[in-house]
Design a protein around this motif. Structure first.
Motif, PDB file in Angstrom:
ATOM      1  N   HIS A  96       0.827  -1.207   0.000  1.00 31.00           N
ATOM      2  CA  HIS A  96       0.000   0.000   0.000  1.00 31.00           C
ATOM      3  C   HIS A  96       0.864   1.261   0.000  1.00 31.00           C
ATOM      4  O   HIS A  96       0.515   2.255  -0.655  1.00 31.00           O
ATOM      5  CB  HIS A  96      -0.964  -0.020   1.183  1.00 31.00           C
ATOM      6  N   GLU A 148       2.504   1.546  -3.522  1.00 31.52           N
ATOM      7  CA  GLU A 148       1.483   1.950  -4.481  1.00 31.52           C
ATOM      8  C   GLU A 148       1.185   3.448  -4.374  1.00 31.52           C
ATOM      9  O   GLU A 148       0.905   4.114  -5.371  1.00 31.52           O
ATOM     10  CB  GLU A 148       0.205   1.142  -4.237  1.00 31.52           C
ATOM     11  N   ALA A 180     -11.423  -6.545  -0.481  1.00 29.28           N
ATOM     12  CA  ALA A 180     -10.117  -6.575  -1.141  1.00 29.28           C
ATOM     13  C   ALA A 180      -9.749  -7.988  -1.570  1.00 29.28           C
ATOM     14  O   ALA A 180      -9.174  -8.193  -2.651  1.00 29.28           O
ATOM     15  CB  ALA A 180      -9.050  -6.002  -0.212  1.00 29.28           C
ATOM     16  N   ARG A 220     -11.140  -9.024  -4.880  1.00 30.03           N
ATOM     17  CA  ARG A 220     -10.529  -8.378  -6.055  1.00 30.03           C
ATOM     18  C   ARG A 220      -9.023  -8.617  -6.124  1.00 30.03           C
ATOM     19  O   ARG A 220      -8.328  -7.966  -6.897  1.00 30.03           O
ATOM     20  CB  ARG A 220     -10.789  -6.863  -6.013  1.00 30.03           C
ATOM     21  N   GLN A 246      -7.016  -8.894  -9.361  1.00 30.27           N
ATOM     22  CA  GLN A 246      -6.766  -7.667 -10.131  1.00 30.27           C
ATOM     23  C   GLN A 246      -5.822  -6.722  -9.391  1.00 30.27           C
ATOM     24  O   GLN A 246      -4.976  -6.071 -10.018  1.00 30.27           O
ATOM     25  CB  GLN A 246      -8.090  -6.932 -10.410  1.00 30.27           C
ATOM     26  N   ARG A 247      -5.952  -6.644  -8.078  1.00 30.05           N
ATOM     27  CA  ARG A 247      -5.109  -5.763  -7.271  1.00 30.05           C
ATOM     28  C   ARG A 247      -4.863  -6.433  -5.933  1.00 30.05           C
ATOM     29  O   ARG A 247      -5.827  -6.671  -5.202  1.00 30.05           O
ATOM     30  CB  ARG A 247      -5.811  -4.407  -7.066  1.00 30.05           C
ATOM     31  N   PRO A 248      -3.642  -6.816  -5.696  1.00 29.42           N
ATOM     32  CA  PRO A 248      -2.406  -6.510  -6.420  1.00 29.42           C
ATOM     33  C   PRO A 248      -2.126  -7.400  -7.612  1.00 29.42           C
ATOM     34  O   PRO A 248      -1.217  -7.138  -8.380  1.00 29.42           O
ATOM     35  CB  PRO A 248      -1.339  -6.698  -5.342  1.00 29.42           C
ATOM     36  N   GLY A 249      -2.899  -8.497  -7.776  1.00 29.38           N
ATOM     37  CA  GLY A 249      -2.709  -9.354  -8.927  1.00 29.38           C
ATOM     38  C   GLY A 249      -2.132 -10.704  -8.556  1.00 29.38           C
ATOM     39  O   GLY A 249      -0.965 -10.975  -8.783  1.00 29.38           O
ATOM     40  N   TYR A 264       1.143  -9.659  -2.367  1.00 27.03           N
ATOM     41  CA  TYR A 264       1.549  -8.356  -1.851  1.00 27.03           C
ATOM     42  C   TYR A 264       3.044  -8.116  -2.073  1.00 27.03           C
ATOM     43  O   TYR A 264       3.468  -7.023  -2.458  1.00 27.03           O
ATOM     44  CB  TYR A 264       1.225  -8.252  -0.365  1.00 27.03           C
ATOM     45  N   ALA A 316       3.914  -7.504  -5.850  1.00 25.54           N
ATOM     46  CA  ALA A 316       3.456  -6.185  -6.299  1.00 25.54           C
ATOM     47  C   ALA A 316       4.264  -5.067  -5.648  1.00 25.54           C
ATOM     48  O   ALA A 316       4.582  -4.061  -6.295  1.00 25.54           O
ATOM     49  CB  ALA A 316       1.971  -6.021  -5.994  1.00 25.54           C
ATOM     50  N   GLU A 359      -4.057  -0.443   4.371  1.00 22.73           N
ATOM     51  CA  GLU A 359      -4.588   0.885   4.018  1.00 22.73           C
ATOM     52  C   GLU A 359      -4.431   1.863   5.177  1.00 22.73           C
ATOM     53  O   GLU A 359      -4.003   3.009   4.994  1.00 22.73           O
ATOM     54  CB  GLU A 359      -6.062   0.784   3.646  1.00 22.73           C
TER      55      GLU A 359
END
Length: 387
Positions: free
Chosen positions: A27, A30, A75, A78, A81-84, A162, A165, A351
């Motif tokens: 985080h 990013e 989170a 998803r 897609q993020r972080p993938g 994590y 990414a 976050e």
């Protein structure tokens, strides 16, 4: 093995390479937070994270934990897609089995609060609980609580996602690097001393899990975290096992199971386990585990069981996390003491720590989780810390 190249300075130094530390690193990287360096004394996820049962949920008894769980659950859905990264998320639901009238009343209050906050949990009767989780014996049960959106995923994959990414975004993640000291200058933690060199730090973040009390002590910060061993085991393959098995928890005993591959992962909180850094798996808990299993899932007595692993919970006096910024050193932040909830709350905690570090307003006021709450004798409402 070559000695890791420790940079001479960093905007942020994160201590601890489990799911909390790697989430924070991702985080921050990013958000473009400058030079982010994470230090892990062993391998990423090798502490408590990769020994976790992998449950993800938003069923809690207070607003703070509900929101941290719900935000994280979003989170996880998803994560590809993020972080993938594929994390093998199974949203099979969490099923709490209740056998006392007090527990039923408490869960009714909790479900009402969860619903107010958008969580789709509900109270169900014993018959529906048996339909959802056919392996259970319903003797003595008075009701159950179920949330269909909860479930479980793979902790190792979350850490990998994590970490990969974070590195892609410019963060430096160093394994095999132990923190020996934290040197302060005035009101700030300024130098992190490792066995591979010294790092000047703009901000220091403790995400060291069960080892956080020692890291806090280096900086002069009291982090009341106690390690307690928890063990899991596995069943042999069960050909007749339903495809969807909810994460099932007998609330009275803490015995739990969920599907893992072609069988089950099983565990419970052993009431006779003494605090300490016991990391080896042992059989001394099996009589208590077996008694709880025989009461709630006697059909499993005919299924072969094999040893799993032991890991550490990082327990605080009220079983709630420690999240915040120290009064002194003022650039020392911490996210630890999750008492069994660290894995499932990691996305939201990443976050929050990003925003605290960058001077932003987090999506949630985590003031009640400050470690300072113990200094004056105050306590937040204890949260059941089953899995």
């Amino acid at each position: 093995m070559p000695v890791p190249a420790v940079p001479p300075s960093a905007s942020v130094v994160i201590i601890g390479g489990g799911v909390i530390g790697t989430s924070i690193a991702f985080h921050l990287a990013e958000a473009g937070a400058g030079d982010v360096v994470l230090l892990e004394r062993a391998e990423l996820g090798s502490g408590s994270t990769c020994k976790a049962a992998g449950g993800v949920r938003a069923q809690f008894s207070d607003e703070l934990n509900i929101q941290l769980g719900a935000r994280s659950l979003e989170a996880f859905t998803r994560f590809g897609q993020r972080p993938g990264q594929e994390i093998d998320l199974h949203r099979v639901g969490y099923l709490f089995l209740l056998s006392t009238s007090d527990d039923v009343a408490a869960f009714e209050r909790d479900v009402a609060l969860q619903n107010e906050l958008g969580v789709t949990s509900r109270m169900i009767d014993v018959e529906e609980a048996r339909r959802l989780s056919p392996l259970i014996d319903t003797g003595g049960l008075l009701g159950a609580a179920f949330s269909p959106d909860d479930g479980h995923c793979t902790p190792e994959s979350v850490v990998l996602g994590y970490a990969t990414a974070a590195r892609r975004l410019g963060a430096t993640l160093l394994t095999g690097t132990s923190v020996l000291d934290i040197e302060t200058e005035g009101d700030e933690a300024r130098t992190v001393v490792t066995d591979c060199g010294r790092i000047r730090a703009g901000t220091v973040i403790c995400a060291a899990g069960a080892w956080s009390a020692a890291i806090g002590e280096l900086a002069g910060v009291a982090l009341p975290v106690t390690p307690v061993r928890r063990q899991v085991l596995f069943s042999e393959p069960m050909p007749e096992l339903p495809e969807a098995v909810p994460f099932t928890i007998d609330f009275a005993s803490s015995f739990y199971f969920h599907r893992e591959g072609r069988g089950l992962l099983l565990g419970m909180s052993d009431p006779e386990e003494e605090p300490g850094f016991r990391l080896g798996y042992s059989d001394d808990w099996l009589p208590r585990f077996g008694a709880a299993m025989a009461r709630r899932a006697p059909a499993l007595a005919d299924v072969g069981l094999r040893p799993g692993w032991a890991g550490l919970y990082e327990v605080t006096p009220d079983h709630n996390a420690l999240i915040g910024r120290a009064a002194s050193p003022s650039n020392f932040l911490y996210a630890t003491g999750f008492s069994g909830h660290g894995f499932l709350q990691a996305p939201a905690v990443g976050e929050v720590l990003r925003d605290l570090c960058l001077g932003r307003e987090p999506f949630l006021d985590v003031g009640p989780l400050s470690a300072s709450r113990f200094a004056g004798g105050a306590r937040t409402r204890p949260e059941a810390h089953i899995v």
